[in-house]
Each structure stands twice: as structure tokens, then as C-alpha cells.
Motif scaffolding. Structure first.
Motif, PDB file in Angstrom:
ATOM      1  N   GLY A 279      59.266  22.995   0.961  1.00 24.73           N
ATOM      2  CA  GLY A 279      57.926  22.565   1.313  1.00 24.73           C
ATOM      3  C   GLY A 279      58.057  22.179   2.803  1.00 24.73           C
ATOM      4  N   CYS A 280      56.918  22.129   3.258  1.00 19.67           N
ATOM      5  CA  CYS A 280      56.776  21.663   4.778  1.00 19.67           C
ATOM      6  C   CYS A 280      55.554  20.626   4.915  1.00 19.67           C
ATOM      7  N   VAL A 281      55.431  19.626   5.691  1.00 16.37           N
ATOM      8  CA  VAL A 281      54.528  18.486   5.948  1.00 16.37           C
ATOM      9  C   VAL A 281      54.836  18.225   7.287  1.00 16.37           C
ATOM     10  N   VAL A 282      53.461  18.510   8.004  1.00 19.12           N
ATOM     11  CA  VAL A 282      53.293  17.647   9.362  1.00 19.12           C
ATOM     12  C   VAL A 282      52.294  16.883   9.545  1.00 19.12           C
ATOM     13  N   MET A 283      52.701  15.868  10.363  1.00 18.36           N
ATOM     14  CA  MET A 283      51.682  14.700  10.349  1.00 18.36           C
ATOM     15  C   MET A 283      51.518  14.198  11.709  1.00 18.36           C
ATOM     16  N   ASP A 284      50.495  13.828  12.141  1.00 24.86           N
ATOM     17  CA  ASP A 284      49.779  13.355  13.178  1.00 24.86           C
ATOM     18  C   ASP A 284      50.317  11.840  13.303  1.00 24.86           C
ATOM     19  N   ILE A 285      51.328  11.380  13.898  1.00 25.85           N
ATOM     20  CA  ILE A 285      51.691   9.834  13.709  1.00 25.85           C
ATOM     21  C   ILE A 285      50.799   8.953  14.343  1.00 25.85           C
ATOM     22  N   ARG A 286      49.588   9.362  15.016  1.00 27.96           N
ATOM     23  CA  ARG A 286      48.725   8.349  15.630  1.00 27.96           C
ATOM     24  C   ARG A 286      47.685   7.998  14.539  1.00 27.96           C
ATOM     25  N   ASN A 287      47.129   8.887  13.524  1.00 28.63           N
ATOM     26  CA  ASN A 287      46.193   8.668  12.817  1.00 28.63           C
ATOM     27  C   ASN A 287      46.595   9.025  11.142  1.00 28.63           C
ATOM     28  N   ARG A 589      54.178  12.288  18.833  1.00 28.95           N
ATOM     29  CA  ARG A 589      52.651  12.444  18.537  1.00 28.95           C
ATOM     30  C   ARG A 589      52.903  13.282  17.206  1.00 28.95           C
ATOM     31  N   TYR A 590      53.883  14.027  17.173  1.00 26.17           N
ATOM     32  CA  TYR A 590      53.878  14.775  15.662  1.00 26.17           C
ATOM     33  C   TYR A 590      55.026  14.467  14.666  1.00 26.17           C
ATOM     34  N   ALA A 591      55.144  14.329  13.374  1.00 31.27           N
ATOM     35  CA  ALA A 591      56.418  14.219  12.731  1.00 31.27           C
ATOM     36  C   ALA A 591      56.275  15.596  11.519  1.00 31.27           C
ATOM     37  N   ILE A 592      57.562  15.893  11.511  1.00 31.37           N
ATOM     38  CA  ILE A 592      57.728  16.951  10.473  1.00 31.37           C
ATOM     39  C   ILE A 592      58.656  16.821   9.500  1.00 31.37           C
ATOM     40  N   ALA A 593      58.397  17.416   8.282  1.00 29.89           N
ATOM     41  CA  ALA A 593      59.779  17.154   7.301  1.00 29.89           C
ATOM     42  C   ALA A 593      59.459  18.544   6.646  1.00 29.89           C
ATOM     43  N   VAL A 594      60.808  19.397   6.369  1.00 27.62           N
ATOM     44  CA  VAL A 594      61.169  20.589   5.873  1.00 27.62           C
ATOM     45  C   VAL A 594      62.066  20.301   4.896  1.00 27.62           C
ATOM     46  N   VAL A 595      61.851  20.843   3.526  1.00 28.86           N
ATOM     47  CA  VAL A 595      62.786  20.880   2.555  1.00 28.86           C
ATOM     48  C   VAL A 595      62.916  22.201   2.171  1.00 28.86           C
ATOM     49  N   ILE A 596      64.418  22.829   2.252  1.00 29.79           N
ATOM     50  CA  ILE A 596      64.496  24.077   1.398  1.00 29.79           C
ATOM     51  C   ILE A 596      65.337  23.997   0.292  1.00 29.79           C
ATOM     52  N   GLN A 597      64.476  24.417  -0.820  1.00 31.46           N
ATOM     53  CA  GLN A 597      65.381  23.973  -2.241  1.00 31.46           C
ATOM     54  C   GLN A 597      66.412  25.118  -2.435  1.00 31.46           C
ATOM     55  N   HIS A 598      67.606  24.482  -2.502  1.00 26.83           N
ATOM     56  CA  HIS A 598      69.051  25.409  -2.802  1.00 26.83           C
ATOM     57  C   HIS A 598      68.964  26.304  -1.428  1.00 26.83           C
ATOM     58  N   GLY A 599      68.871  25.584  -0.296  1.00 27.60           N
ATOM     59  CA  GLY A 599      68.816  26.587   1.086  1.00 27.60           C
ATOM     60  C   GLY A 599      70.377  26.611   1.534  1.00 27.60           C
ATOM     61  N   GLY A 600      71.188  25.652   0.790  1.00 30.52           N
ATOM     62  CA  GLY A 600      72.339  25.860   1.136  1.00 30.52           C
ATOM     63  C   GLY A 600      73.074  25.014   2.359  1.00 30.52           C
ATOM     64  N   GLY A 601      72.264  24.235   2.948  1.00 26.74           N
ATOM     65  CA  GLY A 601      72.465  23.327   4.138  1.00 26.74           C
ATOM     66  C   GLY A 601      71.119  23.072   4.957  1.00 26.74           C
ATOM     67  N   SER A 602      71.447  22.515   5.841  1.00 25.39           N
ATOM     68  CA  SER A 602      70.194  21.860   6.925  1.00 25.39           C
ATOM     69  C   SER A 602      69.760  22.708   7.816  1.00 25.39           C
ATOM     70  N   ARG A 603      70.919  23.760   8.309  1.00 28.40           N
ATOM     71  CA  ARG A 603      70.474  24.640   9.687  1.00 28.40           C
ATOM     72  C   ARG A 603      69.103  25.473   9.023  1.00 28.40           C
ATOM     73  N   LEU A 604      68.947  26.036   8.096  1.00 28.39           N
ATOM     74  CA  LEU A 604      67.848  26.781   7.829  1.00 28.39           C
ATOM     75  C   LEU A 604      66.594  26.047   7.959  1.00 28.39           C
ATOM     76  N   ALA A 605      66.595  24.815   7.597  1.00 27.86           N
ATOM     77  CA  ALA A 605      65.552  23.744   7.406  1.00 27.86           C
ATOM     78  C   ALA A 605      65.170  23.475   8.867  1.00 27.86           C
ATOM     79  N   ALA A 606      66.221  23.181   9.602  1.00 33.45           N
ATOM     80  CA  ALA A 606      65.942  22.831  11.018  1.00 33.45           C
ATOM     81  C   ALA A 606      65.235  24.113  11.815  1.00 33.45           C
ATOM     82  N   GLU A 607      65.718  25.144  11.520  1.00 29.72           N
ATOM     83  CA  GLU A 607      65.149  26.461  12.251  1.00 29.72           C
ATOM     84  C   GLU A 607      63.699  26.499  11.852  1.00 29.72           C
ATOM     85  N   LYS A 608      63.498  26.270  10.443  1.00 34.10           N
ATOM     86  CA  LYS A 608      61.951  26.573  10.172  1.00 34.10           C
ATOM     87  C   LYS A 608      61.026  25.358  10.789  1.00 34.10           C
TER      88      LYS A 608
END
Length: 680
Positions: A279-287, A589-608
Motif C-alpha cells: 500500500g501507499c498513502v500520501v498526505m498533505d501535512i498542512r491540512n 508539505r507532503y508525507a508518504i508511506a509505502v509498504v511492500i508486503q514481502h518485498g525483501g527489504g526497504s530499497r524497493l519501497a524507497a524507490e517507489k
């Protein structure tokens, strides 16, 4: 001889009197009957004439319900993400067919795919009210529609027309968040009664649809609209012979719903995920506006409008990556090292000096067990800034019990963990945040009283986001947005307006219970993660958008033994990969969270996350202006204090890591951090 008795009138006048009495009685009875009949006829024709005229008209005309057009769902720019479109359909009226089975056999020759759903069609037809058309198939092609009309005279009780059907123009892009509609089931009616709702006749209409998931379900009462009706003239057999236009009532469409989502950002997120699950969620941190809320893999909600084939639904249910599951709010994962900012704030709140150093040799001995760092050779001396930048486990192992698990749990809840949000979606999971109270409750039925005690060694796993700790992607995005905002406990907002009425902003919330200095230390460490050449995400988090940079944190969460990504490793045994970030790091201004289920590590999540953040920033006019602004020119000519000898004979450069690109300087230690401009 015996004499038989005989009756005779000795007087002729007596016989005549008996006859006259019978005649009088019969005549009187006849007269009374005629008077009663005449009176009743007079009552019917004069006194009750208008009443029976009305009943006769009602028998001549029927009032047939018309389902209202469902309200549209739009993104923040007005792009339709759930609307209605024309649809050809073929219907059957049970009471007008001589033989339903024979009719369906003939239809099966014209529309072969109806044979696969014959049992469901028969069930719907038998359950429908009298003379109510039941859809047999929707979304007919023009050829199918023409073929049915060609043979309509040979198919009594069969009709083809055009209606409006729910349509999701972007397919699976918004499948989980927006949801889908489906037919009303018996369970839906029972649930509505239990909620105290009035069950209208519209609920039993074969063409009516209700929201089944996501926003379609949450805002279903607003999206439904008000039913209408068509007053039609029928013959003695109930068949339509005409319409009373003046007596018909047009349905009222449902309310339009505007979401905070952005179609471009959401589409890009699904695109970069490819075949991955997460999953991926992006938020505007101002509102608090949620610009992206994407779960992968997705499914096509259009299939549910007319009914998903059983084989397709079973394939979805059996697929291990669970395309029907919304992994942003329902899927829970260990946060891994993305939780270390929470632990750091708890440690600071306990009074620990952020400049105090801990030497990492690759492991930390606690009791009779050694807790390992992800770098076997160790990181050497680490203060808090270095520990966040290098994601050093040993530092947090060493410091966490100075704060204690209960303080860590309170800090986590203040950052948005271990709770659900009233922002327009049901079915959320609050996750798990271990604490002493949590353990007493979780193990209350264990006969061993020692199992309910919390031990300091358990805090070590919690400190690095492992153990029993579980969070959702939405909670990770809220945590990142609150840290980036630095002032307010920002709440996510998904519903922007309903029927033109705006919903409250996510910035109308209390202040965060953290000092500005403590937040500065954590944010500076996150900036170093993404922009210091020794940071854990430097190579995969450079945006390439002028001087705009991210601040982030990588995370790898163990799953079934902690195997890394690899072609020979079973998918379900790989580690989960996580990445959280905000941008720009100097004016968030913007915050993001990415979770790769069984992605094998954080590199793939950071790239996305990098690719999704790029689209997010490019869609912001202020950020576009900053990106297009030219960088300061490179210095030219010799420096005033340069040594000519050194210029003439430069020494060879020592081997080392490549120099970072020319970007804004990144602090190397805890530095004052300006709060985001314009935050509310």
C-alpha cells in the motif's frame, strides 16, 4: 276395503283465500328485493360513484418504481472516478412469459453467457414482485441488443432497453478506497433493519444497487438519491399499453461526493507497484488531505456492477497477494525501523541526551541473548542523529529501557498509531502497540501468572518496530505527517465535500505533545537518511527536482525468519519493505508511506516512494516554481587563498564514496529545524 283419508275444501271461498295469501307474500318479498336492489344500484351509481371510479382508474394504471441515478464520486480536481453511463440491458417479466424455462432457453441461444448464470437469473425472477422487469444481462453490445430486438416478438415477456449503470472509468486505480456497488442481498436487508433503518420497496427492486465497500458503502445514504416512479397504463393482463406522463415522478439523483484524492498521483502509485503487493498513502501535512491511498494488487470494480463470475471471484480469493484486501487500512505489518523515530521521541522525552554515544559492534548482549544490528560489523560510536541516519539497532537497544515500553506506547499513540480514523472508510484495523497493560490483557487467560509480566528484554524488539508491534500504512503516513508538521496532531481527511458541503479540515486538531527541539533532532536525522551519502536511503531517494530533497526513513520488518529478497526465496517468506518520507525537507508539505508486503527489504519501497513523491511535487504549482528556479552558479576562477603550488601539483585523491550531487547542504548533526510554513 280401507278408506284413504282425503283433504278437501268444502268451501270454494276458502280455497281462493289461501291462494291470495301466498300471492301477497311472494309479491311483497319481490317488491322488497327490487327496492333493495334499486337502492344499492342508486348508492353505487350516485353516492359512491367517485370512489369506484378512482378504484377503476387505479386498476387501469400501475406505479412502477424507478431507481435514482447514483451520485458521482470525484477527485479533488473534479475528475470523475465513479459515475454512471448508458447501458443496454435485456429483462424478463415473469408474469408475461408463458414458460420461463423455455424463454430462458431461447435467450440462451441469443446470449450464450446467460446460460452460466441461469440459476441466479431464475432466483431473481422468482423473487421479484409481479410485473417488475428483472435484468437478465446488462452491458449488451450493439449486436446483442439488436439481436434481442429482432426476435422480441418471439420472446413473450422479454424486453430490451437502455438504463444507467455504475461505471468506474479508472478501473482498479481506486478500487479499494472508492469501493463498488452490488445487488441488495437478504443480509443487507437484515443489517438495515438491525440499524433501525426504514426498509423501502426500492431495496427489493432488481435494478437497485448499494455500496459494498469503501466510500460507496460509507456514504451510501448520500449517494443513493430519492426514488421516482412511472405511472403506466396496463391492460387486464398487466401489460403496459401506455404512460401517464403527468402522473410520473422523476427520481432525484444522489449527492456528488468530492474526495481529496488525486487521480494522477493514485494512478502513478499503482503503476510503480506493478505486480508487488502492499500500500501507499500520501498526505498533505498542512491540512491532512489524503492525496493517494492505493492498495496493490487491485481489482476491477466494474465487474461487480452486473455480478462477478464465480470463477473470477474464486481466483481473487485464492491468490496469495489478496487483491480484495485494502492493505492501507486493513493490512497490518511490523513497522520495522520506520518506528525508530517514535522510539527516539520517547527516549528524548525520558531526558536522554541526544549527543550521548553508544558504540555499535554489530550486536547488543542483554541477559543470555545477543540482539543483532543489521550491519554485522557494527556502526561504531553513534549518537541519536547517527543512529537514525544509519538505522543502528544497537543504539535503540541500549537506550530504549531508559524510556520504557509504556512511554514508547504513549508516544506512538500521540503520533497516530494504535487507533482508527473517522475519515470516511470503515473496516480499519487499529494494529497492536505493546505495553504492560496490553500484555496483561493479551495473556489474561494464560494460567502462568509470569506470562502477564512485561520484561525489559521485550522492549528491545518493540524499540525497533518488531515483536508484537503492528501498524497500517495509513498510520505510518499520519506519523510522518505529524513529525513533518511539527505543530499539530494532523488527522487524515479523505472526504472533501458531500453535496457541495465541505467537511472539516484535518488541521482543526490539538497541538502535538512534543517539544520543538526534540522534533528538530528527529527530522534532521530523517534528512540525513535520504541526503547524506552514508544515509541508508541516499542512493534511492534523490528526487532530481532542483534543490528539493526528501527526508525519510527506511524499514525492513521480519517475516517468517527474516529471509531477504531473492528469486529462490518463497514470496511469503521474504521480509516486508517499508519507507516513510516527507518533502521538501526544509519546508515540509507532503508525507508518504509505502509498504511492500514481502518485498525483501526497504530499497524497493524507497524507490517507489520516490516516484510517487515526484508526481506529487510536480502537481503543486508552488513546487513547480521552485523546481524551475535555476540553481546558484558554480564558483569560477581561482580562490583568493589557494596555494599555487597545490594547484600546480595536486595530490592524488584517496579512494572513497562518490561525491554527492550539488544539492542543498544537509546538516551532519542535530540542528535547529524550522517548522513548515503555512501549517495550520
Amino acid at each position: 276395503m280401507s278408506s284413504e283419508p282425503s283433504i278437501f275444501f268444502s268451501d270454494v271461498n276458502e280455497r281462493q283465500g289461501s291462494f291470495l295469501r301466498r300471492t301477497f307474500l311472494l309479491g311483497g318479498a319481490t317488491a322488497v328485493g327490487l327496492l333493495a336492489l334499486g337502492g344499492r344500484l342508486g348508492q353505487l351509481q350516485v353516492v359512491q360513484a367517485s370512489e369506484y371510479a378512482t378504484l377503476a382508474v387505479n386498476n387501469q394504471f400501475n406505479f412502477r418504481l424507478i431507481p435514482p441515478p447514483r451520485g458521482r464520486i470525484l477527485d479533488r480536481d473534479g475528475v470523475v472516478i465513479a459515475g454512471n453511463r448508458p447501458s443496454f440491458r435485456v429483462m424478463v417479466v415473469r408474469d408475461e412469459t408463458r414458460d420461463l424455462d423455455q424463454t430462458l432457453d431461447l435467450l440462451g441461444q441469443l446470449l450464450p453467457d446467460t446460460l452460466e448464470r441461469r440459476r441466479a437469473i431464475v432466483r431473481d425472477v422468482n423473487a421479484a414482485p409481479r410485473f417488475v422487469p428483472v435484468p437478465v444481462k446488462s452491458d449488451l453490445t450493439w449486436d446483442e441488443f439488436a439481436r434481442v430486438n429482432l426476435y422480441a416478438n418471439e420472446l413473450p415477456g422479454v424486453m430490451a432497453d437502455m438504463n444507467e449503470a455504475r461505471f468506474y472509468p479508472h478501473g482498479g486505480v481506486f478500487a479499494h478506497t472508492v469501493g463498488y456497488v452490488a445487488k441488495v442481498s437478504d443480509q443487507d436487508v437484515i443489517a438495515a433493519r438491525e440499524r433501525g433503518e426504514t426498509i423501502s420497496s426500492l431495496m427489493y427492486h432488481p435494478g437497485f444497487r448499494i455500496g459494498r465497500q469503501g466510500v460507496e458503502r460509507t456514504l451510501d445514504p448520500d449517494l443513493r438519491g430519492t426514488q421516482g416512479g412511472q405511472r403506466v397504463e396496463v391492460d387486464a393482463r398487466g401489460r403496459i399499453v401506455g404512460e401517464d406522463v403527468e402522473g410520473s415522478v422523476a427520481p432525484t439523483p444522489g449527492k456528488d461526493v468530492v474526495l481529496t484524492l488525486d487521480t494522477d498521483i493514485q494512478s502513478r502509485a499503482l503503476e510503480v507497484f506493478g505486480e508487488e503487493s502492499g500500500g501507499c498513502v500520501v498526505m498533505d501535512i498542512r491540512n491532512g488531505d489524503v492525496l493517494c491511498m492505493m492498495s496493490a494488487p487491485a481489482f476491477d470494480p466494474n465487474l461487480f456492477v452486473s455480478g462477478v463470475p464465480g470463477s473470477v471471484y474464486r481466483a481473487w480469493a485464492d491468490y496469495e497477494r489478496r487483491p480484495m484486501l485494502d492493505k492501507t487500512i486493513y493490512g497490518t505489518f511490523p513497522p520495522g525501523s520506520t518506528f525508530k523515530m517514535t522510539t527516539a521521541l520517547a527516549i528524548l522525552d525520558a531526558g536522554v541526551d541526544p549527543n550521548e554515544r553508544v558504540t555499535c559492534g554489530g550486536g547488543y548482549r542483554f541477559g543470555n541473548r545477543t540482539f543483532r544490528c543489521h550491519r554485522a560489523s557494527g556502526h561504531g560510536p553513534q549518537n541519536m542523529h547517527d543512529a537514525i541516519k544509519n538505522s543502528c539497532n544497537v543504539y535503540f537497544y541500549h537506550m530504549c529501557n531508559r524510556a520504557g515500553v509504556d512511554r514508547i506506547a504513549r508516544t506512538a499513540e500521540a503520533l497516530g498509531f494504535h487507533r482508527t480514523y473517522d475519515f470516511g472508510l470503515t473496516g480499519q484495523r487499529e494494529g497492536t502497540m505493546p505495553s504492560t497493560e496490553w500484555k496483561r490483557h493479551a495473556f489474561r487467560n494464560n494460567p502462568n501468572p509470569d506470562s502477564r509480566n512485561w520484561y525489559p528484554g521485550e522492549t528491545l524488539s518493540v524499540a525497533i518496530g518488531q515483536g508484537a508491534t503492528e501498524v497500517t500504512a495509513l498510520q505510518l503516513a499520519v506519523m510522518t505527517a505529524r513529525i513533518a508538521n511539527g505543530r499539530k496532531a494532523i488527522e487524515p481527511r479523505l472526504i472533501k465535500s458531500v453535496g457541495g458541503v465541505d467537511r472539516p479540515s484535518g488541521a482543526a486538531v490539538p497541538d502535538l505533545p512534543f517539544s520543538v527541539q526534540h522534533l528538530d533532532i528527529v527530522r534532521a536525522g530523517m534528512a540525513a537518511v535520504a541526503n547524506d551519502v552514508t544515509g541508508t536511503a541516499y542512493r534511492v531517494s534523490q528526487l532530481g527536482l532542483g534543490d528539493i530533497q526528501m527526508a525519510g526513513k527506511t524499514g525492513t520488518a521480519q517475516a517468517r525468519g527474516g529471509l531477504r529478497r531473492g528469486t529462490t526465496v518463497d514470496w511469503s517468506s521474504r521480509d516486508h519493505g517499508l519507507f516513510v518520507a516527507f518533502a521538501p525537507h526544509d519546508a515540509p508539505r507532503y508525507a508518504i508511506a509505502v509498504v511492500i508486503q514481502h518485498g525483501g527489504g526497504s530499497r524497493l519501497a524507497a524507490e517507489k516512494a520516490r516516484e510517487v513523491m515526484r508526481v506529487t511535487l510536480l502537481k503543486d504549482p508552488d513546487m513547480r516554481t521552485r523546481i524551475e528556479r535555476p540553481l546558484p552558479p558554480e564558483p569560477v576562477g581561482p580562490l583568493e587563498e589557494e596555494d599555487p603550488a597545490a594547484i600546480a601539483a595536486p595530490e592524488p585523491a584517496a579512494p572513497g564514496p562518490a561525491s554527492p550531487p550539488r544539492t542543498a547542504p544537509v546538516p551532519s548533526g542535530p540542528q535547529p529545524y524550522l517548522p513548515p510554513g503555512g501549517a495550520q
